[in-house]
Design a protein around this motif. Structure first.
Motif, PDB file in Angstrom:
ATOM      1  N   GLY A  66      37.742 -12.927  41.966  1.00  0.00           N
ATOM      2  CA  GLY A  66      38.384 -14.094  42.578  1.00  0.00           C
ATOM      3  C   GLY A  66      37.425 -15.256  42.736  1.00  0.00           C
ATOM      4  N   ALA A  67      36.170 -14.963  43.059  1.00  0.00           N
ATOM      5  CA  ALA A  67      35.177 -16.025  43.219  1.00  0.00           C
ATOM      6  C   ALA A  67      34.827 -16.652  41.872  1.00  0.00           C
ATOM      7  CB  ALA A  67      33.923 -15.467  43.879  1.00  0.00           C
ATOM      8  N   ILE A  68      34.829 -15.876  40.828  1.00  0.00           N
ATOM      9  CA  ILE A  68      34.482 -16.376  39.497  1.00  0.00           C
ATOM     10  C   ILE A  68      35.635 -17.164  38.877  1.00  0.00           C
ATOM     11  CG2 ILE A  68      33.843 -15.652  37.167  1.00  0.00           C
ATOM     12  CD1 ILE A  68      32.356 -13.336  38.387  1.00  0.00           C
ATOM     13  N   SER A  69      36.868 -16.928  39.307  1.00  0.00           N
ATOM     14  CA  SER A  69      38.020 -17.571  38.668  1.00  0.00           C
ATOM     15  C   SER A  69      37.969 -19.091  38.772  1.00  0.00           C
ATOM     16  CB  SER A  69      39.327 -17.033  39.258  1.00  0.00           C
ATOM     17  OG  SER A  69      39.414 -17.376  40.629  1.00  0.00           O
ATOM     18  N   SER A  70      37.463 -19.625  39.860  1.00  0.00           N
ATOM     19  CA  SER A  70      37.361 -21.085  39.964  1.00  0.00           C
ATOM     20  C   SER A  70      36.364 -21.637  38.951  1.00  0.00           C
ATOM     21  CB  SER A  70      36.959 -21.495  41.381  1.00  0.00           C
ATOM     22  OG  SER A  70      35.651 -21.031  41.674  1.00  0.00           O
ATOM     23  N   GLU A  71      35.266 -20.912  38.731  1.00  0.00           N
ATOM     24  CA  GLU A  71      34.283 -21.343  37.733  1.00  0.00           C
ATOM     25  C   GLU A  71      34.876 -21.276  36.330  1.00  0.00           C
ATOM     26  OE1 GLU A  71      29.815 -20.193  36.103  1.00  0.00           O
ATOM     27  OE2 GLU A  71      30.669 -19.107  37.806  1.00  0.00           O
ATOM     28  N   ILE A  72      35.645 -20.228  36.052  1.00  0.00           N
ATOM     29  CA  ILE A  72      36.296 -20.097  34.754  1.00  0.00           C
ATOM     30  C   ILE A  72      37.257 -21.260  34.529  1.00  0.00           C
ATOM     31  CG2 ILE A  72      37.908 -18.682  33.415  1.00  0.00           C
ATOM     32  CD1 ILE A  72      36.609 -16.223  34.727  1.00  0.00           C
ATOM     33  N   ALA A  73      38.019 -21.621  35.559  1.00  0.00           N
ATOM     34  CA  ALA A  73      38.964 -22.730  35.438  1.00  0.00           C
ATOM     35  C   ALA A  73      38.224 -24.047  35.166  1.00  0.00           C
ATOM     36  CB  ALA A  73      39.803 -22.840  36.701  1.00  0.00           C
ATOM     37  N   LYS A  74      37.125 -24.285  35.856  1.00  0.00           N
ATOM     38  CA  LYS A  74      36.354 -25.518  35.648  1.00  0.00           C
ATOM     39  C   LYS A  74      35.801 -25.588  34.222  1.00  0.00           C
ATOM     40  CE  LYS A  74      34.855 -25.979  40.436  1.00  0.00           C
ATOM     41  NZ  LYS A  74      33.711 -25.831  41.363  1.00  0.00           N
ATOM     42  N   VAL A  75      35.248 -24.477  33.755  1.00  0.00           N
ATOM     43  CA  VAL A  75      34.665 -24.460  32.413  1.00  0.00           C
ATOM     44  C   VAL A  75      35.750 -24.661  31.364  1.00  0.00           C
ATOM     45  CG1 VAL A  75      33.500 -22.982  30.726  1.00  0.00           C
ATOM     46  CG2 VAL A  75      32.656 -23.096  33.068  1.00  0.00           C
ATOM     47  N   SER A  76      36.924 -24.063  31.562  1.00  0.00           N
ATOM     48  CA  SER A  76      37.988 -24.224  30.571  1.00  0.00           C
ATOM     49  C   SER A  76      38.470 -25.669  30.514  1.00  0.00           C
ATOM     50  CB  SER A  76      39.149 -23.273  30.872  1.00  0.00           C
ATOM     51  OG  SER A  76      39.759 -23.615  32.092  1.00  0.00           O
ATOM     52  N   VAL A  77      38.540 -26.346  31.645  1.00  0.00           N
ATOM     53  CA  VAL A  77      38.934 -27.762  31.649  1.00  0.00           C
ATOM     54  C   VAL A  77      37.876 -28.601  30.927  1.00  0.00           C
ATOM     55  CG1 VAL A  77      39.264 -29.773  33.154  1.00  0.00           C
ATOM     56  CG2 VAL A  77      40.375 -27.599  33.705  1.00  0.00           C
ATOM     57  N   ILE A  78      36.610 -28.324  31.192  1.00  0.00           N
ATOM     58  CA  ILE A  78      35.527 -29.065  30.523  1.00  0.00           C
ATOM     59  C   ILE A  78      35.585 -28.850  29.011  1.00  0.00           C
ATOM     60  CG2 ILE A  78      33.010 -29.174  30.228  1.00  0.00           C
ATOM     61  CD1 ILE A  78      32.820 -28.594  33.269  1.00  0.00           C
ATOM     62  N   MET A  79      35.809 -27.617  28.575  1.00  0.00           N
ATOM     63  CA  MET A  79      35.882 -27.340  27.135  1.00  0.00           C
ATOM     64  C   MET A  79      37.078 -28.045  26.500  1.00  0.00           C
ATOM     65  SD  MET A  79      33.204 -25.670  26.558  1.00  0.00           S
ATOM     66  CE  MET A  79      33.504 -25.253  24.871  1.00  0.00           C
ATOM     67  N   PHE A  80      38.196 -28.107  27.211  1.00  0.00           N
ATOM     68  CA  PHE A  80      39.376 -28.805  26.698  1.00  0.00           C
ATOM     69  C   PHE A  80      39.079 -30.292  26.535  1.00  0.00           C
ATOM     70  CE2 PHE A  80      43.507 -30.926  27.383  1.00  0.00           C
ATOM     71  CZ  PHE A  80      44.195 -30.383  26.318  1.00  0.00           C
ATOM     72  N   ILE A  81      38.404 -30.881  27.508  1.00  0.00           N
ATOM     73  CA  ILE A  81      38.055 -32.309  27.439  1.00  0.00           C
ATOM     74  C   ILE A  81      37.080 -32.566  26.279  1.00  0.00           C
ATOM     75  CG2 ILE A  81      36.834 -34.162  28.667  1.00  0.00           C
ATOM     76  CD1 ILE A  81      38.074 -33.011  31.255  1.00  0.00           C
ATOM     77  N   ILE A  82      36.106 -31.686  26.112  1.00  0.00           N
ATOM     78  CA  ILE A  82      35.159 -31.840  25.006  1.00  0.00           C
ATOM     79  C   ILE A  82      35.886 -31.777  23.668  1.00  0.00           C
ATOM     80  CG2 ILE A  82      33.263 -30.668  23.799  1.00  0.00           C
ATOM     81  CD1 ILE A  82      32.115 -29.975  26.559  1.00  0.00           C
TER      82      ILE A  82
END
Length: 103
Positions: A66-82
């Motif tokens: 659960g703690a890692i899920s927020s980091e996963i969400a942030k990284v996925s948004v950054i990768m989508f923007i890139i």
């Protein structure tokens, strides 16, 4: 000849006969055989994963996920923007190339 009236398919090597229950040498596996092998291996992996996750998931592991899920969400948004930025740059370069070639 087969009962349908057509001749059986020719073998690549007439002198070699496959032993019953063993794969034939020098013959390519059919699509059905390849699919069956992939299905067998994926079922084995899935069943072993289920046993492992059901047996070892305690409250601490669930909290860590659960703690890692927020980091996963942030990284996925950054990768989508890139990815979108890369597409935009690619289309700009295509337009520049078209303008240069038209001159």
């Amino acid at each position: 000849q087969t009962p349908g009236g057509s001749a059986p398919p020719a073998r690549a090597m007439m002198g070699m006969k496959a032993a019953k229950g063993l794969p034939a040498l020098f013959t390519k596996p059919t699509t059905a055989q390849k699919f069956a092998a992939v299905t067998r291996s994926s079922r084995a992996m899935t069943s072993s994963r289920k046993v492992q996750t059901n047996a070892s998931m305690g409250p601490m592991e669930v909290a860590e996920i659960g703690a890692i899920s927020s980091e996963i969400a942030k990284v996925s948004v950054i990768m989508f923007i890139i990815t979108l930025i890369g597409l935009a740059i690619g289309f700009v370069l295509l337009r520049v190339e078209a303008i240069v070639e038209s001159d």
